[in-house]
Design a protein around this motif. Structure first.
Motif, PDB file in Angstrom:
ATOM      1  N   ARG A  20       0.766  -1.461   0.282  1.00  0.00           N
ATOM      2  CA  ARG A  20       0.037  -0.025   0.108  1.00  0.00           C
ATOM      3  C   ARG A  20       0.756   1.293  -0.097  1.00  0.00           C
ATOM      4  N   ALA A  21       2.080   1.229   0.982  1.00  0.00           N
ATOM      5  CA  ALA A  21       2.962   2.363   0.852  1.00  0.00           C
ATOM      6  C   ALA A  21       3.624   2.573  -0.601  1.00  0.00           C
ATOM      7  N   MET A  22       3.812   1.540  -1.356  1.00  0.00           N
ATOM      8  CA  MET A  22       4.336   1.594  -2.635  1.00  0.00           C
ATOM      9  C   MET A  22       3.375   2.210  -3.803  1.00  0.00           C
ATOM     10  N   SER A  23       2.212   1.925  -3.542  1.00  0.00           N
ATOM     11  CA  SER A  23       1.056   2.570  -4.298  1.00  0.00           C
ATOM     12  C   SER A  23       0.476   4.110  -3.777  1.00  0.00           C
ATOM     13  N   GLY A  24       1.134   4.334  -2.775  1.00  0.00           N
ATOM     14  CA  GLY A  24       0.666   5.701  -2.214  1.00  0.00           C
ATOM     15  C   GLY A  24      -0.412   5.704  -1.544  1.00  0.00           C
ATOM     16  N   ASP A  25      -1.131   4.631  -1.022  1.00  0.00           N
ATOM     17  CA  ASP A  25      -2.292   4.604  -0.124  1.00  0.00           C
ATOM     18  C   ASP A  25      -2.197   4.493   1.262  1.00  0.00           C
ATOM     19  N   LEU A  26      -0.748   4.501   1.608  1.00  0.00           N
ATOM     20  CA  LEU A  26      -0.427   4.326   3.154  1.00  0.00           C
ATOM     21  C   LEU A  26       0.808   5.235   3.341  1.00  0.00           C
ATOM     22  N   PRO A  27       1.084   5.901   4.181  1.00  0.00           N
ATOM     23  CA  PRO A  27       2.232   6.500   4.526  1.00  0.00           C
ATOM     24  C   PRO A  27       3.803   5.612   4.787  1.00  0.00           C
ATOM     25  N   ALA A  28       4.771   5.711   4.193  1.00  0.00           N
ATOM     26  CA  ALA A  28       5.713   4.881   4.367  1.00  0.00           C
ATOM     27  C   ALA A  28       6.223   4.430   5.505  1.00  0.00           C
ATOM     28  N   ASP A  29       6.099   5.369   6.536  1.00  0.00           N
ATOM     29  CA  ASP A  29       6.300   5.129   7.979  1.00  0.00           C
ATOM     30  C   ASP A  29       5.371   4.232   8.846  1.00  0.00           C
ATOM     31  N   ALA A  30       4.082   4.235   8.232  1.00  0.00           N
ATOM     32  CA  ALA A  30       3.192   3.169   8.744  1.00  0.00           C
ATOM     33  C   ALA A  30       3.634   1.779   8.027  1.00  0.00           C
ATOM     34  N   ALA A  31       4.253   1.660   6.978  1.00  0.00           N
ATOM     35  CA  ALA A  31       4.296   0.422   6.524  1.00  0.00           C
ATOM     36  C   ALA A  31       5.780   0.015   7.208  1.00  0.00           C
ATOM     37  N   MET A  32       6.722   0.983   7.483  1.00  0.00           N
ATOM     38  CA  MET A  32       8.012   0.690   8.101  1.00  0.00           C
ATOM     39  C   MET A  32       7.444   0.163   9.652  1.00  0.00           C
ATOM     40  N   ASP A  33       6.605   0.589  10.361  1.00  0.00           N
ATOM     41  CA  ASP A  33       6.223   0.156  11.562  1.00  0.00           C
ATOM     42  C   ASP A  33       5.605  -1.387  11.350  1.00  0.00           C
ATOM     43  N   ALA A  34       4.873  -1.479  10.500  1.00  0.00           N
ATOM     44  CA  ALA A  34       4.323  -2.854  10.149  1.00  0.00           C
ATOM     45  C   ALA A  34       5.579  -3.921  10.159  1.00  0.00           C
ATOM     46  N   PHE A  35       6.538  -3.523   9.133  1.00  0.00           N
ATOM     47  CA  PHE A  35       7.845  -4.225   8.826  1.00  0.00           C
ATOM     48  C   PHE A  35       8.448  -4.779  10.060  1.00  0.00           C
ATOM     49  N   VAL A  36       8.747  -3.578  10.894  1.00  0.00           N
ATOM     50  CA  VAL A  36       9.364  -3.681  12.170  1.00  0.00           C
ATOM     51  C   VAL A  36       8.624  -4.776  12.946  1.00  0.00           C
ATOM     52  N   GLY A  37       7.658  -4.660  12.858  1.00  0.00           N
ATOM     53  CA  GLY A  37       6.696  -5.863  13.888  1.00  0.00           C
ATOM     54  C   GLY A  37       7.008  -7.181  13.477  1.00  0.00           C
ATOM     55  N   ALA A  38       6.876  -7.230  12.025  1.00  0.00           N
ATOM     56  CA  ALA A  38       6.914  -8.589  11.520  1.00  0.00           C
ATOM     57  C   ALA A  38       8.660  -9.209  11.570  1.00  0.00           C
ATOM     58  N   ALA A  39       9.465  -8.334  11.403  1.00  0.00           N
ATOM     59  CA  ALA A  39      10.821  -8.628  11.545  1.00  0.00           C
ATOM     60  C   ALA A  39      11.187  -9.027  13.207  1.00  0.00           C
ATOM     61  N   ARG A  40      10.386  -8.033  14.148  1.00  0.00           N
ATOM     62  CA  ARG A  40      10.710  -8.549  15.489  1.00  0.00           C
ATOM     63  C   ARG A  40       9.884  -9.737  15.886  1.00  0.00           C
ATOM     64  N   GLU A  41       8.816 -10.109  15.293  1.00  0.00           N
ATOM     65  CA  GLU A  41       8.118 -11.507  15.336  1.00  0.00           C
ATOM     66  C   GLU A  41       9.071 -12.872  14.796  1.00  0.00           C
ATOM     67  N   ALA A  42       9.709 -12.602  13.675  1.00  0.00           N
ATOM     68  CA  ALA A  42      10.396 -13.239  12.985  1.00  0.00           C
ATOM     69  C   ALA A  42      12.033 -13.601  13.654  1.00  0.00           C
TER      70      ALA A  42
END
Length: 81
Positions: A54-76
């Motif tokens: 969604r961040a790549m398509s401009g529908d979501l701020p990049a830092d919101a995507a970053m926060d989601a990525f950090v959560g997934a990375a922490r979980e993994a």
């Protein structure tokens, strides 16, 4: 389509050797999430993948995507903190 640049790089440990890679944008995060991700298929993984796309398509701020990525990375257990 944009790359969705994060406000700061996210350091993650990748590969068998645990090399540290600094993920700077949503496009890089999607590439990593769709590659050999340790917890692929988890709820956090799916949420991060959707957010980064969604961040790549401009529908979501990049830092919101970053926060989601950090959560997934922490979980993994690949986030370098």
């Amino acid at each position: 389509m944009t790359q969705g640049w994060f406000s700061r790089p996210v350091p993650v440990s990748v590969g068998i050797a645990g090399s540290i890679r600094h993920i700077s944008n949503a496009q890089q995060a999607v590439e990593l999430l769709t590659g050999q991700w340790r917890d692929a298929g988890s709820a956090q993984h799916g949420s991060a993948l959707r957010a980064c796309r969604r961040a790549m398509s401009g529908d979501l701020p990049a830092d919101a995507a970053m926060d989601a990525f950090v959560g997934a990375a922490r979980e993994a257990h690949v986030l370098v903190e």
